[in-house]
Design a protein around this motif. Sequence first.
Motif, PDB file in Angstrom:
ATOM      1  N   VAL A  60      45.207   5.441  25.539  1.00  0.00           N
ATOM      2  CA  VAL A  60      45.176   5.875  24.831  1.00  0.00           C
ATOM      3  C   VAL A  60      45.708   6.819  23.843  1.00  0.00           C
ATOM      4  O   VAL A  60      46.890   6.633  24.606  1.00  0.00           O
ATOM      5  N   ARG A  61      46.029   6.972  22.146  1.00  0.00           N
ATOM      6  CA  ARG A  61      47.114   7.216  21.570  1.00  0.00           C
ATOM      7  C   ARG A  61      46.474   7.958  21.082  1.00  0.00           C
ATOM      8  O   ARG A  61      45.222   7.795  20.955  1.00  0.00           O
ATOM      9  N   PRO A  62      47.469   8.950  20.209  1.00  0.00           N
ATOM     10  CA  PRO A  62      46.842   9.753  19.037  1.00  0.00           C
ATOM     11  C   PRO A  62      45.905   9.335  17.898  1.00  0.00           C
ATOM     12  O   PRO A  62      45.878   8.447  17.454  1.00  0.00           O
ATOM     13  N   GLY A  63      44.684   9.584  18.076  1.00  0.00           N
ATOM     14  CA  GLY A  63      44.265   9.287  16.750  1.00  0.00           C
ATOM     15  C   GLY A  63      43.178   8.813  17.543  1.00  0.00           C
ATOM     16  O   GLY A  63      41.382   8.598  16.836  1.00  0.00           O
ATOM     17  N   ASP A  64      42.906   8.334  19.063  1.00  0.00           N
ATOM     18  CA  ASP A  64      41.459   7.631  19.786  1.00  0.00           C
ATOM     19  C   ASP A  64      40.714   8.339  20.057  1.00  0.00           C
ATOM     20  O   ASP A  64      40.828   9.707  19.818  1.00  0.00           O
ATOM     21  N   HIS A  65      39.641   7.806  20.509  1.00  0.00           N
ATOM     22  CA  HIS A  65      38.948   8.703  20.795  1.00  0.00           C
ATOM     23  C   HIS A  65      38.092   7.815  22.224  1.00  0.00           C
ATOM     24  O   HIS A  65      37.875   7.042  22.083  1.00  0.00           O
ATOM     25  N   ILE A  66      37.653   9.389  22.468  1.00  0.00           N
ATOM     26  CA  ILE A  66      37.339   8.717  24.051  1.00  0.00           C
ATOM     27  C   ILE A  66      36.191   9.876  24.650  1.00  0.00           C
ATOM     28  O   ILE A  66      36.207  10.781  24.508  1.00  0.00           O
ATOM     29  N   ILE A  67      35.685   9.256  25.390  1.00  0.00           N
ATOM     30  CA  ILE A  67      34.281   9.562  25.584  1.00  0.00           C
ATOM     31  C   ILE A  67      34.531  10.246  27.795  1.00  0.00           C
ATOM     32  O   ILE A  67      35.298   9.101  28.321  1.00  0.00           O
ATOM     33  N   GLU A  68      34.550  10.736  27.625  1.00  0.00           N
ATOM     34  CA  GLU A  68      34.965  11.622  29.592  1.00  0.00           C
ATOM     35  C   GLU A  68      33.168  12.337  29.891  1.00  0.00           C
ATOM     36  O   GLU A  68      32.992  13.003  29.553  1.00  0.00           O
ATOM     37  N   ALA A  69      32.501  11.519  30.847  1.00  0.00           N
ATOM     38  CA  ALA A  69      31.932  11.879  31.305  1.00  0.00           C
ATOM     39  C   ALA A  69      31.500  11.879  32.895  1.00  0.00           C
ATOM     40  O   ALA A  69      32.057  11.814  33.609  1.00  0.00           O
ATOM     41  N   GLY A  70      30.649  13.178  33.083  1.00  0.00           N
ATOM     42  CA  GLY A  70      31.296  13.662  34.389  1.00  0.00           C
ATOM     43  C   GLY A  70      32.450  14.542  34.386  1.00  0.00           C
ATOM     44  O   GLY A  70      33.944  14.165  34.911  1.00  0.00           O
ATOM     45  N   ALA A  71      32.273  15.485  33.518  1.00  0.00           N
ATOM     46  CA  ALA A  71      33.354  16.112  32.762  1.00  0.00           C
ATOM     47  C   ALA A  71      34.438  17.632  34.081  1.00  0.00           C
ATOM     48  O   ALA A  71      35.211  17.559  33.975  1.00  0.00           O
ATOM     49  N   GLY A  72      33.562  17.492  35.109  1.00  0.00           N
ATOM     50  CA  GLY A  72      33.842  18.508  35.830  1.00  0.00           C
ATOM     51  C   GLY A  72      34.640  19.332  35.831  1.00  0.00           C
ATOM     52  O   GLY A  72      34.266  20.819  34.731  1.00  0.00           O
ATOM     53  N   SER A  73      35.576  19.879  36.063  1.00  0.00           N
ATOM     54  CA  SER A  73      36.664  21.215  35.965  1.00  0.00           C
ATOM     55  C   SER A  73      37.383  21.026  34.644  1.00  0.00           C
ATOM     56  O   SER A  73      37.808  21.968  34.297  1.00  0.00           O
ATOM     57  N   GLY A  93      41.653  12.275  16.391  1.00  0.00           N
ATOM     58  CA  GLY A  93      41.933  12.502  17.710  1.00  0.00           C
ATOM     59  C   GLY A  93      40.648  13.408  18.309  1.00  0.00           C
ATOM     60  O   GLY A  93      40.278  14.325  17.411  1.00  0.00           O
ATOM     61  N   GLY A  94      39.876  12.550  19.091  1.00  0.00           N
ATOM     62  CA  GLY A  94      38.656  13.409  19.813  1.00  0.00           C
ATOM     63  C   GLY A  94      37.864  12.786  21.222  1.00  0.00           C
ATOM     64  O   GLY A  94      38.168  12.135  21.185  1.00  0.00           O
ATOM     65  N   VAL A  95      37.947  14.179  21.354  1.00  0.00           N
ATOM     66  CA  VAL A  95      37.780  13.555  23.745  1.00  0.00           C
ATOM     67  C   VAL A  95      36.003  14.171  22.966  1.00  0.00           C
ATOM     68  O   VAL A  95      35.429  15.161  22.939  1.00  0.00           O
ATOM     69  N   TYR A  96      35.017  13.234  23.994  1.00  0.00           N
ATOM     70  CA  TYR A  96      33.810  13.810  23.814  1.00  0.00           C
ATOM     71  C   TYR A  96      33.241  13.457  24.913  1.00  0.00           C
ATOM     72  O   TYR A  96      33.212  12.926  25.946  1.00  0.00           O
ATOM     73  N   SER A  97      33.026  14.730  25.709  1.00  0.00           N
ATOM     74  CA  SER A  97      32.768  15.157  27.031  1.00  0.00           C
ATOM     75  C   SER A  97      31.299  15.472  27.560  1.00  0.00           C
ATOM     76  O   SER A  97      30.566  16.018  26.577  1.00  0.00           O
ATOM     77  N   TYR A  98      31.132  14.598  28.107  1.00  0.00           N
ATOM     78  CA  TYR A  98      29.435  15.274  28.682  1.00  0.00           C
ATOM     79  C   TYR A  98      28.956  15.267  29.872  1.00  0.00           C
ATOM     80  O   TYR A  98      30.390  15.220  30.795  1.00  0.00           O
ATOM     81  N   GLU A  99      28.501  16.858  30.767  1.00  0.00           N
ATOM     82  CA  GLU A  99      28.292  16.720  31.931  1.00  0.00           C
ATOM     83  C   GLU A  99      26.926  17.317  31.914  1.00  0.00           C
ATOM     84  O   GLU A  99      26.177  18.159  31.232  1.00  0.00           O
ATOM     85  N   PHE A 100      26.149  16.923  33.284  1.00  0.00           N
ATOM     86  CA  PHE A 100      25.054  17.141  33.474  1.00  0.00           C
ATOM     87  C   PHE A 100      24.725  18.211  33.810  1.00  0.00           C
ATOM     88  O   PHE A 100      23.307  18.829  33.780  1.00  0.00           O
ATOM     89  N   HIS A 101      25.607  18.926  34.338  1.00  0.00           N
ATOM     90  CA  HIS A 101      25.419  20.254  35.020  1.00  0.00           C
ATOM     91  C   HIS A 101      25.181  21.406  34.010  1.00  0.00           C
ATOM     92  O   HIS A 101      26.896  21.326  33.332  1.00  0.00           O
ATOM     93  N   ALA A 102      24.667  21.820  33.635  1.00  0.00           N
ATOM     94  CA  ALA A 102      24.635  22.611  32.472  1.00  0.00           C
ATOM     95  C   ALA A 102      25.572  23.750  32.376  1.00  0.00           C
ATOM     96  O   ALA A 102      25.953  24.339  31.898  1.00  0.00           O
ATOM     97  N   PRO A 103      25.470  24.728  33.476  1.00  0.00           N
ATOM     98  CA  PRO A 103      26.621  25.602  33.541  1.00  0.00           C
ATOM     99  C   PRO A 103      28.154  25.345  33.906  1.00  0.00           C
ATOM    100  O   PRO A 103      28.551  26.100  32.979  1.00  0.00           O
ATOM    101  N   ARG A 104      27.909  24.385  33.786  1.00  0.00           N
ATOM    102  CA  ARG A 104      29.478  23.556  33.509  1.00  0.00           C
ATOM    103  C   ARG A 104      30.033  23.100  32.783  1.00  0.00           C
ATOM    104  O   ARG A 104      31.230  23.615  32.831  1.00  0.00           O
ATOM    105  N   ALA A 105      29.229  22.487  32.483  1.00  0.00           N
ATOM    106  CA  ALA A 105      29.412  22.626  30.920  1.00  0.00           C
ATOM    107  C   ALA A 105      29.400  23.629  30.293  1.00  0.00           C
ATOM    108  O   ALA A 105      30.512  24.086  29.396  1.00  0.00           O
TER     109      ALA A 105
END
Lengths: 644, 515
Positions: free
Chosen positions: B156-169, B214-226
Amino acid sequence: MHSYIRPHTHIALRLPSGIVKILEIAPNTTINIGKFGSFAANLLLGRPYYLTFELLEKDDERTKTELRVVPASELHAEALGNDHAAPAESRDDPAPTEGGVEFDIVGDDGEVIMRSNRLTIDDPSRQKLSMEEIEELKKAGTGSGKEIIERIMASHMAIEEKTSFSLAKYTLRKSRKYLKRFTVLPLDVGMLTDYLTEREAYKVMELREDTLGLVSSWANIHCSETSRVLTGEDGISQIGGGRWLVVDDTGGLVVAALAEKMGILYPSEEDDDSGSEGKEEEEEPTSATTSAQPGQIATKTPVLPEGTTAPEETSIKPEDLQNGTTEASSNLPPPDPPQDDLPQPTSNQTLSNAPPNPPRPRRPPRPHIPQMSSPTNTLTLLHSNAQPNLAHLKYFSYDSGNPSTSHPLYTHLKTISWLQILHPSEDATYAEPETISEETLATMKSSKRGNYYRKRRRWERTKSVVDETRRGGFDGLIVASVMAPQTVLRALVPLVRGGGKVVVYSANVEPLVELCDLYSKERRAAFVARQFEKPQNGVKIKREVKEEDSEPNTPLFSSYEDGDEDEDFPVNPTLLLAPSLQTARARHWQVLPGRTHPMMTSRGGAEGYLFTATRVLPVEGKVEARGHFRGKKRKTGEGSAVQV
Amino acid sequence: MAPPPSPFFDPGTHAAPNSLSVLQLRRDHLIPAVLSASTESEYAEGKVENTRFGSFPHSTLLHQPWGTQVLASVVDTGSRGQKSKKRKREGDDDGQSTPVHETERARKDLVKAVTASSGFAHLVPPTPETWTLCLPHRTQVVYTPDYSYILQRLRVRPGDHIIEAGAGSGSFTHAAARAVHNGALEEAHPAITTEAANGDEHSMVPKARRKRRGGVYSYEFHAPRAKQLQVEVNEHGLSSTVKVTNRDVYEDGFCLEDEEAPDADAIFLDLPAPWLALKHLTRSPPSPAVMKSVASDPATPEPEPSAHIAQTSSTPKLFRSPLNAKKPVRICTFSPCIEQVTKTVTALRSLGWLEIGMTEILSKRLEVRRERIGLQEEGLRGANPSAATVQEAVQRLRDVEGRAKVFHGLQKEKQEEIARKVEAKKRGGKVSPAEEDQEAVSGKGKVKVESVPPSKHDRLERAKKELDNRELFKEGRLVHRTEPELKTHTSYLVFAVLPREWTKEDEEKANRKWS
């Protein structure tokens, strides 16, 4: 970057034997991969990375060697084949089970679950093909080597007696030997680290990829291209701005890893290129653009980058300097010439259509983008020889002896020797060369004039880097050096800003254990106590603390080598908070259906340890930790907090 | 107009108001605090961070240079209830009259903070590492050794896009944001902060024109956590880098409304069943056969998902890949169990991923200390008072023997004396010489006692006295060992790469170009 294989870049080829070969790929050349054969480099150019190719040697059908892309399904055939049919590796290969072989483990329905190795006979004569015959086959063989392997397998007398485990191993062994395949991998820092640790680990202090990741995390390395240029309370010294100090005895590997994270490792033309590529795509996403693109872009590669990057650099620089330090601007030649003249060399470039990557000879009279001039997002490398050793940066198109101006490291990587930082007056390049008036200059020979300007520029560059470095305010310090760490930290920790990170890597634990001890709680307490007991002594120590505040041109570090410092406190233990020592190692596993386990062997050698801490600004005066009974209380308002 | 830069990327020189800072009390004891100068607080000193190591009013932290050692203040924590009521009333009155007065009062409050006699903390800028140590735990946290290796391997380098699923804490979220941050397009839409507030169906800002941001695309299933993560992201000034979406990625995949998002270069899946999400991470619609094989994975006899897959893969006419078509895409899945790994790897193989490998990170922290052993440590804390060497042991034994001998000797003399006295009495008379004798004997005895090796009491006394002159920080043997709490397993990391799609036409084009 790394969207496809570009000419004049370094690539890594992984051969079936697992050996990695690094080479610079140039058009119209031949690539030789040893016993597996050779092929034209043009067959790889413009193709994407991570594909596995099969060599198809020339025969009646083919006029020359060709490459075939091996699809993923074929690569995974072995692992997937038995898996799709059955839940485990059990039903592996039901055909030959009729042969009256006995099995140890049989399921309820009579299905064979696992073959035993009871019948295995350790005898090389079970292979009916003789060595000569195999050699014959190899000579005659035109294909990919699969035929040979098939023949060998077929000629093995007891292939069906093998357990699936040993069969898999056997096949793998034969594939490694005969399969004419290779995979093209991009040469990035991870790949290079693997490659170097495999061959000459001692040259890179046995750094592994996992350690490199840890180093950059703890050093809080990130891209700070847009960070503000802020000055400290003295109004001159810069605080922060994404500047890191590096001591690197790994030939530039650490610098490369950090630069990659800061977005300044790969030549900017690549970025721009892929950017424009993307744009064109977006504008007309209708047809099979993907297929059309690589070719077009490849043509542009030599031309585009020069045109786009160079003006960008010049336009950014003066602007940054205006917001920021007043100091650096004096080092720039009047800001106009570069802007006016820079397009010139680039248009020359376009005409001559020279390849961008091999370092071009620097033309002395050319107007000059000052090297090492970026105010933010920089690495300042301390080196113990007259010249820094950055040999490994060549894999990223950066020649430290003769850097190309278009490479981002040209402005973002600053180098300074230990002599220059500690005793600048003793360094010849720091002394200002004589100034020659314009008139006399005009009468001089052009070569002499060029020489004069080059000297002036070198001096300006050295002076600006040395002065900036000595004023401190760095965001962090990364040390991967064979030198005694306490001597390094003693000189450099004062140059780190409050809240900045200090990371020291060592292949062995002992130097860092000693270092931790020098920053131990007990020693810190003793240091503070001593400061109070003996005020005369305290002054001496305080001077060290306050080094940052001194004027840039006085010998800041005069006390450094005098040797009269308290030998109990080679470093000021109050300057670092939470010193900790850690290590991490990645353990690799084999994941195959029914055969998942950690790798049987891996590289030993140095474990690799990391010392991390945060630079802090201690309160001047006695500080009581809570929980202790109150001692002599000293009044300490906000004002008395130290420095910077 | 532009929001101030995130303290994670560009903290500036001083702790600024309304921006996150971290108070470090001990190495692993950190407190996050959004500093504020407001007087809306129960305390006379304004907002206060109360810790085991003292109270720290925000007024003593604000505008301090980063890294400053801050001394605790005397804060009346007992009577705050009363005070607050009173102060609130006052505040209301003041607020109505003049806001200027309000700030004046705040100033007055700043002065009020009185330095306490003990206790201190350090004010440090937030980094993903410090945040990982002090974030509010919602789920298992991805710690520094793991995320640093993952980001390194994912390139992962500056300017990349990363998907993160299960953002958690959100620990990985912050580390990933730092990795992709390139500062491009700093004049981000202000709309983004409000728009992203409740996740799902919102689009990102207009995309970078020149340089990709650069961007982080964060997905979280649990609504309150998101939601909580979104709050943190806003608070930390990361809203232009991190896009939080509340979504079930198994079902709905990763594509966002925005045509260009997520356009991912790297993927990190911290999900209980990563193989169920993989079908959405392809470059072209996967063939039904592959889908089936992925769905009918060993030990997941769920006809439901496969049926659903069949629907989704056939119904939407417009297939959009969430992946960057121009670059190889790297993936990492983070699963604690080996069974999850097997399923994931099989699914990856079926979907054409390459360079598949599994790794686990074994990390440990070492503690360094000085181990003091020796008889001189008797009665002191934190040391081992056993004999350090054989010589010492022998000497101690000799001493004991010596003392015993002297005492026995004394005893014997005493007895002899008594016997003599008795005899003398029997004989009668001649008392005075006996007395003289006695005196002489006792004098002799005293001399003897002084030359006797020291008693335990003496030794303890002496050890205590000597302690003042000893320099314990450099005594003893320097040793290191693994810290008592050891993380022996975090999770298995599966890595894989999906190369660019390469068609026959592509090959022909390249062929024409390069030959």
